[in-house]
Design a protein around this motif. Structure first.
Motif, PDB file in Angstrom:
ATOM      1  N   UNK A   1       1.021  -1.268  -0.171  1.00  0.00           N
ATOM      2  CA  UNK A   1      -0.042   0.015   0.013  1.00  0.00           C
ATOM      3  C   UNK A   1       0.912   1.209  -0.029  1.00  0.00           C
ATOM      4  N   UNK A   2       0.698   1.946  -1.005  1.00  0.00           N
ATOM      5  CA  UNK A   2       1.561   3.044  -1.059  1.00  0.00           C
ATOM      6  C   UNK A   2       0.995   4.244  -0.242  1.00  0.00           C
ATOM      7  N   UNK A   3       1.753   5.085   0.366  1.00  0.00           N
ATOM      8  CA  UNK A   3       1.367   6.526   0.862  1.00  0.00           C
ATOM      9  C   UNK A   3       2.500   7.392   0.108  1.00  0.00           C
ATOM     10  N   UNK A   4       1.892   8.307  -0.546  1.00  0.00           N
ATOM     11  CA  UNK A   4       2.930   9.444  -1.261  1.00  0.00           C
ATOM     12  C   UNK A   4       2.375  10.754  -1.134  1.00  0.00           C
ATOM     13  N   UNK A  91      -2.594  -2.400  -5.487  1.00  0.00           N
ATOM     14  CA  UNK A  91      -3.011  -2.974  -6.924  1.00  0.00           C
ATOM     15  C   UNK A  91      -3.569  -2.024  -7.628  1.00  0.00           C
ATOM     16  N   UNK A  92      -3.901  -0.733  -7.073  1.00  0.00           N
ATOM     17  CA  UNK A  92      -4.365   0.355  -7.768  1.00  0.00           C
ATOM     18  C   UNK A  92      -3.115   1.267  -8.368  1.00  0.00           C
ATOM     19  N   UNK A  93      -2.132   1.033  -7.738  1.00  0.00           N
ATOM     20  CA  UNK A  93      -0.986   1.741  -8.277  1.00  0.00           C
ATOM     21  C   UNK A  93      -0.962   2.984  -7.592  1.00  0.00           C
ATOM     22  N   UNK A  94       0.159   3.744  -7.967  1.00  0.00           N
ATOM     23  CA  UNK A  94       0.428   5.076  -7.503  1.00  0.00           C
ATOM     24  C   UNK A  94       0.955   6.056  -8.689  1.00  0.00           C
ATOM     25  N   UNK A 101       3.363   3.397 -10.790  1.00  0.00           N
ATOM     26  CA  UNK A 101       4.064   2.324 -10.278  1.00  0.00           C
ATOM     27  C   UNK A 101       2.875   1.005  -9.675  1.00  0.00           C
ATOM     28  N   UNK A 102       3.041   0.113 -10.377  1.00  0.00           N
ATOM     29  CA  UNK A 102       2.094  -1.100  -9.989  1.00  0.00           C
ATOM     30  C   UNK A 102       2.940  -2.313  -9.529  1.00  0.00           C
ATOM     31  N   UNK A 103       2.370  -3.119  -8.956  1.00  0.00           N
ATOM     32  CA  UNK A 103       3.009  -4.487  -8.904  1.00  0.00           C
ATOM     33  C   UNK A 103       3.583  -5.096  -9.966  1.00  0.00           C
TER      34      UNK A 103
END
Length: 175
Positions: A1-4, A91-94, A101-103
């Motif tokens: 899970x990204x935080x940005x 999964x949603x990407x950032x 950026x996605x897995x």
């Protein structure tokens, strides 16, 4: 899970176009890099100037990262940007620096591709009217190709470059 998100600034900061801005961001935010890697031990972390992305194992962990990061930034008189900070499933990407950026990999953002296409159309018109600054054009194309080269975009790049013609003749841009 990204935080940005970029850090909101309470003081003055040179603009992003300025090379000293990048230098000072690296010097000034180095303690944040160490904090994220050594204390938070986030499994994934990327920073460019004042934009950063953290990856974690759970939503709860990400909220903890965000809270602790906000506290640490306050010691530097900085804060997370209220509208650019997100906790979301990986999964949603950032979107980060013009790339999603996605897995499963990296992709160019369509907005950046559209800007490049419009810029090339403007350069094409300038070349047809004899107003083209060829050095600027060459630098612009090389910069975008360098950016696009960071992701799996070979087919897209070839397709875009086939459509670009400069000058009064039908000569294509030198690839």
């Amino acid at each position: 899970m990204p935080v940005g998100g970029g850090s909101g600034r309470t003081g003055q900061w040179p603009g992003h176009g300025n090379l000293t801005s990048q230098f000072f961001a690296n010097v000034f935010l180095d303690p944040i890099d160490h904090f994220v890697r050594e204390e938070l031990r986030a499994p994934g972390y990327v920073r460019y100037c004042d934009d950063l992305v953290l990856f974690g194992e759970s939503r709860q962990q990400m909220w903890q990262y965000q809270e602790r990061l906000a506290e640490r930034l306050q010691t530097l008189r900085l804060c997370l940007h209220q509208h650019k900070t997100h906790v979301a499933p990986a999964e949603r990407g950032v979107a980060f620096l013009g790339i999603r950026i996605r897995r499963d990999g990296l992709r160019l953002l369509s907005a950046g591709v559209r800007r490049f296409t419009r810029r090339m159309a403007r350069h094409q018109w300038q070349s047809e009217t004899g107003q083209c600054d060829w050095r600027h054009l060459q630098a612009s194309v090389r910069a975008w190709l360098g950016h696009a080269g960071q992701v799996n975009s070979r087919g897209l790049v070839k397709s875009l470059l086939r459509r670009i013609h400069f000058g009064r003749s039908t000569e294509k841009i030198n690839r």
